[in-house]
Structures are given as C-alpha cells and as structure tokens.
Design a protein around this motif. Structure first.
Motif, PDB file in Angstrom:
ATOM      1  N   ARG A  43     -33.759   4.316  -2.554  1.00  0.00           N
ATOM      2  CA  ARG A  43     -32.659   3.893  -3.437  1.00  0.00           C
ATOM      3  C   ARG A  43     -31.747   2.931  -2.662  1.00  0.00           C
ATOM      4  O   ARG A  43     -30.625   3.261  -2.293  1.00  0.00           O
ATOM      5  N   THR A  44     -32.257   1.739  -2.439  1.00  0.00           N
ATOM      6  CA  THR A  44     -31.602   0.755  -1.585  1.00  0.00           C
ATOM      7  C   THR A  44     -30.241   0.330  -2.121  1.00  0.00           C
ATOM      8  O   THR A  44     -29.268   0.272  -1.360  1.00  0.00           O
ATOM      9  N   ALA A  45     -30.155   0.014  -3.399  1.00  0.00           N
ATOM     10  CA  ALA A  45     -28.881  -0.429  -3.974  1.00  0.00           C
ATOM     11  C   ALA A  45     -27.825   0.661  -3.847  1.00  0.00           C
ATOM     12  O   ALA A  45     -26.657   0.373  -3.557  1.00  0.00           O
ATOM     13  N   GLU A  46     -28.219   1.902  -4.033  1.00  0.00           N
ATOM     14  CA  GLU A  46     -27.287   3.021  -3.886  1.00  0.00           C
ATOM     15  C   GLU A  46     -26.802   3.138  -2.443  1.00  0.00           C
ATOM     16  O   GLU A  46     -25.625   3.400  -2.183  1.00  0.00           O
ATOM     17  N   ALA A  47     -27.706   2.939  -1.494  1.00  0.00           N
ATOM     18  CA  ALA A  47     -27.335   2.997  -0.077  1.00  0.00           C
ATOM     19  C   ALA A  47     -26.317   1.909   0.253  1.00  0.00           C
ATOM     20  O   ALA A  47     -25.329   2.159   0.945  1.00  0.00           O
ATOM     21  N   ILE A  48     -26.556   0.711  -0.271  1.00  0.00           N
ATOM     22  CA  ILE A  48     -25.620  -0.388  -0.018  1.00  0.00           C
ATOM     23  C   ILE A  48     -24.260  -0.073  -0.633  1.00  0.00           C
ATOM     24  O   ILE A  48     -23.224  -0.257   0.017  1.00  0.00           O
ATOM     25  N   ALA A  49     -24.255   0.425  -1.858  1.00  0.00           N
ATOM     26  CA  ALA A  49     -22.992   0.762  -2.524  1.00  0.00           C
ATOM     27  C   ALA A  49     -22.227   1.824  -1.741  1.00  0.00           C
ATOM     28  O   ALA A  49     -21.001   1.770  -1.636  1.00  0.00           O
ATOM     29  N   SER A  50     -22.954   2.769  -1.155  1.00  0.00           N
ATOM     30  CA  SER A  50     -22.329   3.841  -0.388  1.00  0.00           C
ATOM     31  C   SER A  50     -21.773   3.345   0.949  1.00  0.00           C
ATOM     32  O   SER A  50     -20.700   3.774   1.381  1.00  0.00           O
ATOM     33  N   GLY A  69     -27.786  -2.504   7.510  1.00  0.00           N
ATOM     34  CA  GLY A  69     -28.698  -3.605   7.833  1.00  0.00           C
ATOM     35  C   GLY A  69     -30.095  -3.363   7.296  1.00  0.00           C
ATOM     36  O   GLY A  69     -30.746  -4.270   6.776  1.00  0.00           O
ATOM     37  N   THR A  70     -30.553  -2.131   7.392  1.00  0.00           N
ATOM     38  CA  THR A  70     -31.874  -1.773   6.870  1.00  0.00           C
ATOM     39  C   THR A  70     -31.919  -1.983   5.361  1.00  0.00           C
ATOM     40  O   THR A  70     -32.884  -2.549   4.832  1.00  0.00           O
ATOM     41  N   ALA A  71     -30.879  -1.540   4.680  1.00  0.00           N
ATOM     42  CA  ALA A  71     -30.824  -1.703   3.227  1.00  0.00           C
ATOM     43  C   ALA A  71     -30.797  -3.183   2.849  1.00  0.00           C
ATOM     44  O   ALA A  71     -31.506  -3.616   1.935  1.00  0.00           O
ATOM     45  N   TYR A  72     -29.993  -3.965   3.558  1.00  0.00           N
ATOM     46  CA  TYR A  72     -29.950  -5.400   3.293  1.00  0.00           C
ATOM     47  C   TYR A  72     -31.331  -6.034   3.504  1.00  0.00           C
ATOM     48  O   TYR A  72     -31.774  -6.856   2.715  1.00  0.00           O
ATOM     49  N   ALA A  73     -31.997  -5.654   4.596  1.00  0.00           N
ATOM     50  CA  ALA A  73     -33.315  -6.216   4.891  1.00  0.00           C
ATOM     51  C   ALA A  73     -34.306  -5.890   3.778  1.00  0.00           C
ATOM     52  O   ALA A  73     -35.118  -6.738   3.398  1.00  0.00           O
ATOM     53  N   ARG A  74     -34.229  -4.687   3.242  1.00  0.00           N
ATOM     54  CA  ARG A  74     -35.124  -4.310   2.149  1.00  0.00           C
ATOM     55  C   ARG A  74     -34.905  -5.169   0.913  1.00  0.00           C
ATOM     56  O   ARG A  74     -35.819  -5.349   0.123  1.00  0.00           O
TER      57      ARG A  74
END
Length: 127
Positions: A43-50, A69-74
């Motif tokens: 759930r990449t977008a959720e991770a970024i929002a968090s 950074g990992t979420a952005y890279a994904r």
C-alpha cells in the motif's frame, strides 16, 4: 542511549521497511510508525501519506526517511527517493537495523545501499 530498529527487506533489492524501535537502555519497547505494514502489504500511497511530513521524517529519523524513499521509488519518483535516501545517509541519528536475513547493519550503510540500488535500477530502466 542507543536505539535499535528491526528492519525487513521486502525484496532482493533494498526495499526496507522498519518495524519496531526498542530503547536498549531500559528494554522498554517503543512503537515507531514508519509505515511498515503499509509498505509490506504494497500500500505505497498509504505509506507516503503516513510518512510525508510526519514528525519522524521532519526529525530526520533514518528508518522513516528510508521507508519514504522506498515508497517514492516504488512510484517511480526517483529524485524524491534519492533525496530521502541521501538524507538518511547524512542523518545525525544512526541506528543498527536488523535485515531480513538476520544481519545487523548501520542505518547509514542501508541508506547508501538503497541509493546504489536506486541508481542501478534507474539505469536498467532507462535502457
């Protein structure tokens, strides 16, 4: 006082997701929200929002920076991912991180490895 963070690799390339921070001085376990569940469940977008703008990122917590950074890279946001990994590598905070294979690695080394893998992946994608 040294903090220890449990870390798990989600893939062979460095896609870290931090889990728990423990204060080893008094063995109290302190939960640190670094979007572990969201990242590990894709759930990449959720991770970024968090994480984006969170106190952990604002205070240059290496685990939060690496996870963001990992979420952005994904999401293919390579420049933003690079900025987070660089900030983690240069953070005044420094932790020992437990990797998926059970080894313990300095947070700066993990951040540098993430940068290296980001550049490698980005180069492959451009061919």
């Amino acid at each position: 006082m040294q903090k220890v963070l449990a870390f798990a690799l989600l893939a062979a390339s460095v896609s870290p997701a931090a889990a728990i921070a423990a204060d080893t001085a008094d063995s109290n376990v302190q939960s640190v929200d670094v979007a572990y569940e969201a990242l590990s469940e894709g759930r990449t977008a959720e991770a970024i929002a968090s994480l984006d703008g969170s106190a952990a990122v604002q205070t240059s917590d290496p685990a939060a920076l690496i996870n963001l950074g990992t979420a952005y890279a994904r999401q293919g946001r390579i420049a933003e991912a690079r900025a987070m990994f660089t900030a983690a590598a240069e953070s005044r905070e420094r932790y020992s991180l437990e990797m998926a294979d059970g080894s313990w690695v300095d947070s700066r080394k993990v951040a540098k490895l993430a940068l290296k893998n980001l550049e490698k992946s980005n180069g492959i994608a451009m061919r």
